[in-house]
Design a protein around this motif. Structure first.
Motif, mmCIF file in Angstrom:
data_model
loop_
_atom_site.group_PDB
_atom_site.id
_atom_site.type_symbol
_atom_site.label_atom_id
_atom_site.label_comp_id
_atom_site.label_asym_id
_atom_site.label_seq_id
_atom_site.Cartn_x
_atom_site.Cartn_y
_atom_site.Cartn_z
ATOM 1 N N UNK A 81 0.766 -1.205 0.087
ATOM 2 C CA UNK A 81 -0.090 0.084 -0.645
ATOM 3 C C UNK A 81 0.590 1.331 0.304
ATOM 4 N N UNK A 82 1.485 1.119 0.314
ATOM 5 C CA UNK A 82 3.129 2.552 0.300
ATOM 6 C C UNK A 82 3.329 2.770 -0.544
ATOM 7 N N UNK A 83 3.668 1.588 -1.068
ATOM 8 C CA UNK A 83 4.615 1.650 -2.465
ATOM 9 C C UNK A 83 3.295 2.370 -3.632
ATOM 10 N N UNK A 84 1.852 1.719 -3.267
ATOM 11 C CA UNK A 84 1.417 2.522 -4.513
ATOM 12 C C UNK A 84 0.975 3.442 -4.234
ATOM 13 N N UNK A 88 1.270 7.074 -7.047
ATOM 14 C CA UNK A 88 -0.119 7.405 -7.215
ATOM 15 C C UNK A 88 0.030 9.276 -7.006
ATOM 16 N N UNK A 89 1.385 9.379 -5.751
ATOM 17 C CA UNK A 89 1.846 10.293 -5.485
ATOM 18 C C UNK A 89 2.771 11.322 -6.860
ATOM 19 N N UNK A 90 3.751 10.828 -7.169
ATOM 20 C CA UNK A 90 4.518 10.620 -7.973
ATOM 21 C C UNK A 90 3.596 11.072 -9.792
ATOM 22 N N UNK A 94 3.298 14.423 -11.180
ATOM 23 C CA UNK A 94 3.645 14.652 -12.433
ATOM 24 C C UNK A 94 2.652 15.544 -13.352
ATOM 25 N N UNK A 95 1.859 15.130 -13.166
ATOM 26 C CA UNK A 95 0.619 15.604 -13.898
ATOM 27 C C UNK A 95 0.436 16.992 -13.030
ATOM 28 N N UNK A 96 0.411 17.976 -12.148
ATOM 29 C CA UNK A 96 1.059 18.812 -12.097
ATOM 30 C C UNK A 96 1.117 20.366 -12.452
#
Length: 192
Positions: A81-84, A88-90, A94-96
Motif C-alpha cells: 500500500x505504501x508503494x502504491x 500515485x503521489x509521483x 507529474x500531472x501537476x
C-alpha cells in the motif's frame, strides 16, 4: 464424517469427509499440485492423508485463512500500500507539473496573439492614414488640372452646371403636359 483410512477417494468424497465443497478441494489440488494416486476413467482418486494441509487450513481461525490464502502477511500488505501511495503521489506530481507547463504555454500563445493583434491594428491605422493622404493628393491633382485648363472653359463649365438644374426643371414641366393618358386595356374600354 467418513472414516479416515488409506482407501482412495474422489474429490467430492474428500470434500464430504472434510466438511467443505468439492470446488475448494479442486483449487487446493491445483494450488498444491497434488497428483492423483490412481485414475479410473475420468475419475481421479486421492488418499485422504494428502489433504491434511487443507484440513488444517479449514480448522485455522479466519485471520490465518486470509493471510494463507493471499500468500502474504499484513506487513507485506502495508508495504504494498505504501508503494502504491508513493507511485500515485509521483503520478499526481507529474500531472501537476504537466498542467503548469500547459498553462505557461497557453500564456505564451496568448501573448504572441496579442502582439500580432496589436501589430495588425497598427498596420490598419497606417493604411487608413495612407488612404486619407492619397485622397487629399487626388483632390489636389484634380484642382491643379482644372486650373491648368483655359479659364474660359472653366467659366463655361461652371455656367453650364448652374443652368442645367434650371433647364431640367423646365423640361420636367414640359414633359408633364405632353404626357398622354395611360393606355387602357380592352376590358377597361369595354365597360364605357
Amino acid at each position: 464424517m467418513l472414516k479416515v483410512s488409506e482407501e482412495l477417494l474422489t474429490k467430492s468424497k474428500i470434500a464430504d469427509a472434510l466438511g467443505t465443497n468439492p470446488m475448494r478441494v479442486t483449487r487446493f489440488v491445483e494450488r498444491n499440485k497434488i497428483n492423483a494416486v490412481k485414475k479410473e476413467g475420468k475419475r481421479e482418486l486421492y488418499k485422504l492423508t494428502q489433504f491434511n494441509a487443507l484440513k488444517d487450513e479449514l480448522n485455522a481461525p479466519e485471520s490465518n485463512k486470509d493471510t494463507q490464502s493471499h500468500g502474504f502477511s499484513k506487513d507485506d500488505y502495508i508495504l504494498t500500500l505504501k508503494q502504491q501511495l508513493k507511485e500515485q503521489k509521483q503520478q499526481y506530481e507529474q500531472v501537476i507539473e504537466s498542467k503548469d507547463e500547459t498553462i505557461s504555454s497557453l500564456k505564451e500563445t496568448i501573448e504572441t496573439s496579442q502582439q500580432a493583434y496589436n501589430d495588425m491594428k497598427d498596420q490598419l491605422a497606417v493604411k487608413d492614414s495612407q488612404i486619407t493622404d492619397l485622397t487629399k493628393l487626388t483632390n489636389n491633382a484634380q484642382t491643379l488640372n482644372l486650373v491648368d485648363k483655359d479659364p474660359k472653359r472653366i467659366q463655361a463649365a461652371h455656367n453650364d452646371a448652374e443652368t442645367k438644374p434650371e433647364q431640367s426643371s423646365a423640361d420636367e414641366k414640359a414633359d408633364d403636359s405632353t404626357k398622354e393618358s395611360p393606355k387602357k386595356h380592352w376590358w377597361q374600354r369595354w365597360g364605357k
